[in-house]
Design a protein around this motif. Structure first.
Motif, mmCIF file in Angstrom:
data_model
loop_
_atom_site.group_PDB
_atom_site.id
_atom_site.type_symbol
_atom_site.label_atom_id
_atom_site.label_comp_id
_atom_site.label_asym_id
_atom_site.label_seq_id
_atom_site.Cartn_x
_atom_site.Cartn_y
_atom_site.Cartn_z
ATOM 1 N N LEU A 1 12.237 -12.886 -8.920
ATOM 2 C CA LEU A 1 11.305 -12.564 -9.961
ATOM 3 C C LEU A 1 10.059 -12.550 -9.969
ATOM 4 N N ILE A 2 9.491 -13.684 -9.437
ATOM 5 C CA ILE A 2 7.804 -13.785 -9.115
ATOM 6 C C ILE A 2 7.539 -12.863 -8.027
ATOM 7 N N VAL A 3 8.073 -12.596 -7.023
ATOM 8 C CA VAL A 3 7.900 -11.609 -5.963
ATOM 9 C C VAL A 3 8.031 -10.643 -6.538
ATOM 10 N N VAL A 4 8.743 -9.997 -7.153
ATOM 11 C CA VAL A 4 8.590 -8.465 -7.612
ATOM 12 C C VAL A 4 7.622 -8.274 -8.859
ATOM 13 N N LEU A 5 7.214 -9.356 -9.620
ATOM 14 C CA LEU A 5 6.134 -9.214 -10.594
ATOM 15 C C LEU A 5 4.974 -9.135 -9.719
ATOM 16 N N LEU A 6 4.972 -10.090 -8.535
ATOM 17 C CA LEU A 6 3.579 -10.143 -7.977
ATOM 18 C C LEU A 6 3.378 -8.765 -7.391
ATOM 19 N N MET A 7 4.592 -8.092 -6.714
ATOM 20 C CA MET A 7 4.149 -6.647 -6.074
ATOM 21 C C MET A 7 3.872 -5.555 -7.146
ATOM 22 N N THR A 8 4.269 -5.791 -8.594
ATOM 23 C CA THR A 8 3.953 -4.594 -9.478
ATOM 24 C C THR A 8 2.504 -5.066 -9.810
ATOM 25 N N PHE A 9 1.928 -6.293 -9.752
ATOM 26 C CA PHE A 9 0.940 -6.384 -10.143
ATOM 27 C C PHE A 9 -0.225 -5.783 -8.999
ATOM 28 N N LEU A 10 0.225 -6.283 -7.638
ATOM 29 C CA LEU A 10 -0.618 -5.875 -6.546
ATOM 30 C C LEU A 10 -0.768 -4.280 -6.351
ATOM 31 N N VAL A 11 0.470 -3.554 -6.685
ATOM 32 C CA VAL A 11 0.530 -2.226 -6.749
ATOM 33 C C VAL A 11 -0.270 -1.503 -7.661
ATOM 34 N N THR A 12 -0.187 -2.132 -9.103
ATOM 35 C CA THR A 12 -0.767 -1.543 -10.222
ATOM 36 C C THR A 12 -2.428 -1.855 -9.705
ATOM 37 N N SER A 13 -2.789 -2.898 -9.058
ATOM 38 C CA SER A 13 -4.294 -3.024 -8.888
ATOM 39 C C SER A 13 -4.652 -1.959 -7.601
ATOM 40 N N ALA A 14 -3.909 -1.858 -6.607
ATOM 41 C CA ALA A 14 -4.352 -1.078 -5.567
ATOM 42 C C ALA A 14 -4.297 0.445 -5.865
ATOM 43 N N ASP A 15 -3.281 0.940 -6.632
ATOM 44 C CA ASP A 15 -3.208 2.467 -6.771
ATOM 45 C C ASP A 15 -4.352 2.954 -7.948
ATOM 46 N N SER A 16 -4.575 1.737 -8.994
ATOM 47 C CA SER A 16 -5.544 2.062 -9.930
ATOM 48 C C SER A 16 -7.035 2.258 -9.106
ATOM 49 N N MET B 1 1.025 -1.249 0.187
ATOM 50 C CA MET B 1 -0.043 -0.119 -0.034
ATOM 51 C C MET B 1 0.890 1.467 0.009
ATOM 52 N N GLY B 2 2.092 1.245 0.659
ATOM 53 C CA GLY B 2 2.929 2.146 0.525
ATOM 54 C C GLY B 2 3.438 2.604 -0.808
ATOM 55 N N ALA B 3 3.724 1.755 -1.634
ATOM 56 C CA ALA B 3 4.180 1.838 -3.066
ATOM 57 C C ALA B 3 3.096 2.202 -3.931
ATOM 58 N N SER B 4 1.882 1.585 -3.528
ATOM 59 C CA SER B 4 0.793 1.887 -4.439
ATOM 60 C C SER B 4 0.234 3.334 -4.175
ATOM 61 N N THR B 5 0.209 3.777 -2.931
ATOM 62 C CA THR B 5 0.010 5.230 -2.713
ATOM 63 C C THR B 5 0.727 6.128 -3.455
ATOM 64 N N LEU B 6 2.084 5.890 -3.475
ATOM 65 C CA LEU B 6 3.091 6.800 -4.203
ATOM 66 C C LEU B 6 2.739 6.873 -5.746
ATOM 67 N N SER B 7 2.379 5.688 -6.158
ATOM 68 C CA SER B 7 2.284 5.424 -7.575
ATOM 69 C C SER B 7 0.797 6.094 -8.183
ATOM 70 N N ALA B 8 -0.164 6.003 -7.026
ATOM 71 C CA ALA B 8 -1.467 6.726 -7.381
ATOM 72 C C ALA B 8 -1.143 8.209 -7.340
ATOM 73 N N LEU B 9 -0.362 8.747 -6.662
ATOM 74 C CA LEU B 9 -0.205 10.139 -6.633
ATOM 75 C C LEU B 9 0.639 10.666 -7.957
ATOM 76 N N SER B 10 0.988 9.943 -8.676
ATOM 77 C CA SER B 10 1.708 10.240 -9.734
ATOM 78 C C SER B 10 0.793 10.086 -11.062
ATOM 79 N N GLY B 11 -0.330 9.333 -10.749
ATOM 80 C CA GLY B 11 -1.235 9.401 -11.876
ATOM 81 C C GLY B 11 -1.312 8.313 -12.840
ATOM 82 N N VAL B 12 -2.227 8.121 -13.717
ATOM 83 C CA VAL B 12 -2.345 7.124 -14.803
ATOM 84 C C VAL B 12 -1.445 7.159 -15.595
ATOM 85 N N GLY B 13 -1.040 8.510 -16.313
ATOM 86 C CA GLY B 13 -0.198 8.402 -17.262
ATOM 87 C C GLY B 13 1.342 8.404 -17.005
#
Length: 560
Positions: free
Chosen positions: A448-463, A265-277
């Protein structure tokens, strides 16, 4: 009677000053109160909340299973009908001359990452394995669980749950929102999709209730995804050598859940603050590239031929059986242990659960799809959103799940994969494949799977956080919403933590099935409303009546 221009103005009252400036006070506060109440109830009264939720879940499964089944079948038919309907197919989701903002690669990446991507790392292996052991055919004695004759059934049912039905839920919601926001200039929020049915009444209490239902469904739907993801994330961190995150049973401990959610959620919040683009687009592209690397590993070094056979034979079985599977409702006879009882129970555990999950996810993914699809035609949107991501899911299930089944049947795994927890199955499989060659290769693949999982989770949460704020702000994504991103990021994490700690993923599943029910009705009405709007717009165009909003008044997402 002369045709009138369509409604192109739907005022939604928002606060003019203070902390909630630019937000609908009624929608925002009511949504926060409901979500906060769920968190407090789950954490402080876990026994009572678990009992009540289970009772409601049993009632819904007993009385509304058929509703969920028929709703999703209806959504598939609507999507196919709109793609084939000439009047609808050629319409642009925008004004004359509008072009897509994102390339096809970024569009598919964001669609897949936000919509279903995170589930692939758990269920691409776990679900074919589960259906390989048990499915309606094994319950009826038509095949044998765990034997080679059951592989085709395993894929038929896996493809059903992650195929056209899932993406039809997202597509009808996204298409409705894009149509009314970008062609008619209405707010990019759920209530706008019902204007042909209810008109300006949606500016009042009715519209407020619809948007509140959408926000609650979104939070619960995303919480379901994050709940599965947190379990798998903890399993992955443990596999790469970070200890102290699991309990005596091997599942995620309370400490492990908190650590995982703080990171995600920390990473996703930072990503969400940067916006969709910016953040979301780049994260989506990264996880698509990592997905291709991981999937290529399974295709090349896994069960190559087994996966190829599972993909194409499974796809044939799925498409030919789709009409029957889409409309069939198993009725229980009330006799525990009977065939009818077991079939109805299985349907409640699998198709009904998934349809509720995708419906709860639909306001979030649908609004996100609308946001990234302006300038595309309806036919392009439907075919792109329905077929391409579904095929990507099928490829994952065929080669990742196929490798697991083949290793157990023919590769000497002897239960190493089948006996692992669902979230740990992919890690158990890659370790079994690589550890005998080089233990560091196995560790690197787990990383690699852990990093991929985190990017997927962050993408879903920040979106999800951005979408919730968009609904609360009457369709506006401007900078004023940024302070509220922090609140919804924390709220989403607390919902997941509270329900996981009090009752595990089953508590989230139950809450999500319940929360999806009212929004399923909204989605059916959105389909009817969209069909009515397209039909009338075709007549208006023939009569020379304007169907597009004035470009100066059209909805435009503020600069990121």
């Amino acid at each position: 009677m002369a045709l009138k221009p369509p409604l192109m103005d739907l005022p939604i009252a928002t606060a003019e000053k203070g902390f909630y400036r630019g937000f609908s006070i009624d929608v925002t506060i009511a949504s926060k109160v409901i979500i906060s109440a769920i968190v407090v109830w789950a954490i402080f009264w876990p026994t009572q909340s678990g009992s009540v939720l289970n009772g409601l879940n049993s009632f819904i499964l007993a009385n509304f299973a058929a509703w969920y089944i028929y709703c999703v079948a209806f959504f598939i038919l609507v999507c196919l009908g709109l793609a084939l309907w000439p009047t609808a197919g050629r319409m642009n989701l925008g004004l004359e001359g509008d072009k897509p903002e994102f390339t096809n690669f970024s569009w598919f990446s964001m669609m897949f990452g936000a919509g279903i991507g995170v589930g692939m790392l758990t269920w691409a292996v776990a679900e074919p394995v589960s259906h390989f052991a048990s499915n309606p055919e094994t319950i009826q004695g038509l095949s044998t669980g765990g034997d080679a004759d059951n592989v085709r059934n395993a894929y038929k049912w896996s493809f059903l749950h992650w195929g056209f039905g899932a993406w039809a839920c997202y597509a009808v919601c996204g298409l409705s929102l894009a149509f009314f926001s970008y062609r008619r200039g209405l707010p990019l929020t759920i209530r706008s999709g019902l204007t042909p049915l209810f008109g300006t009444a949606l500016s009042g209490v009715l519209g407020t209730v619809i948007d509140i239902v959408a926000v609650v469904a979104t939070i619960l739907g995303v919480a379901q995804t994050l709940g599965f993801g947190v379990d798998q994330f903890v399993a992955g961190l443990t596999r790469i050598g970070i200890g102290g995150l699991t309990d005596d049973t091997g599942g995620a401990s309370t400490f492990g859940i908190i650590v995982a959610l703080l990171i995600i959620m920390g990473a996703s919040t930072l990503s969400a603050l940067s916006g969709v683009g910016k953040g979301i687009k780049w994260l989506s592209n990264i996880n698509m590239v990592l997905s291709i690397i991981l999937l290529s590993f399974f295709i090349i070094f896994g069960a190559t031929w087994f996966g190829f056979n599972a993909m194409f034979v499974g796809l044939w079985d799925y498409v030919t059986a789709l009409p029957g599977m889409s409309f069939n409702v198993f009725k229980s006879d009330g006799v525990e242990g009977s065939e009818a009882f077991l079939l109805a129970q299985w349907q409640g555990w699998w198709p009904v659960f998934y349809w509720a999950w995708w419906i709860a996810f639909a306001p979030f993914v649908g609004l996100f799809l609308a946001r990234i699809s302006r300038g595309r035609t309806i036919r392009e949107f439907v075919l792109g959103a329905l077929i391409v991501p579904a095929l990507m899911c099928f490829v994952w299930f065929a080669w990742a799940g196929g490798t697991a089944i083949d290793l157990e049947l023919n590769g000497g795994a002897n239960g190493v994969i089948f006996d692992a927890a669902n979230g740990d199955k992919i890690f158990a499989m890659t370790e079994f494949m690589l550890a005998p060659i080089n233990v560091w290769l196995a560790w690197g693949m787990a990383l690699l799977i852990v990093v991929l999982l985190m990017t997927f989770l962050v993408t879903s949460a920040d979106s999800a956080v951005l979408i919730v704020n968009t609904i609360n702000a009457a369709g506006d994504e401007g900078p004023k919403s940024r302070p509220h991103i922090l609140f919804w990021g924390a709220a989403l994490g607390l919902v997941v933590a509270g329900l996981l700690i009090s009752g595990g993923t089953s508590a989230i599943q139950t809450a999500m099935v319940i929360g999806a029910l009212p929004f399923s009705l909204v989605m059916v009405l959105m389909c009817v409303s969209l069909i009515k709007a397209i039909y009338n717009d075709g007549r208006r165009e023939a009569a020379g009546v304007a169907t597009l909003t004035d470009p100066d008044e059209a909805f435009v997402a503020p600069a990121e």
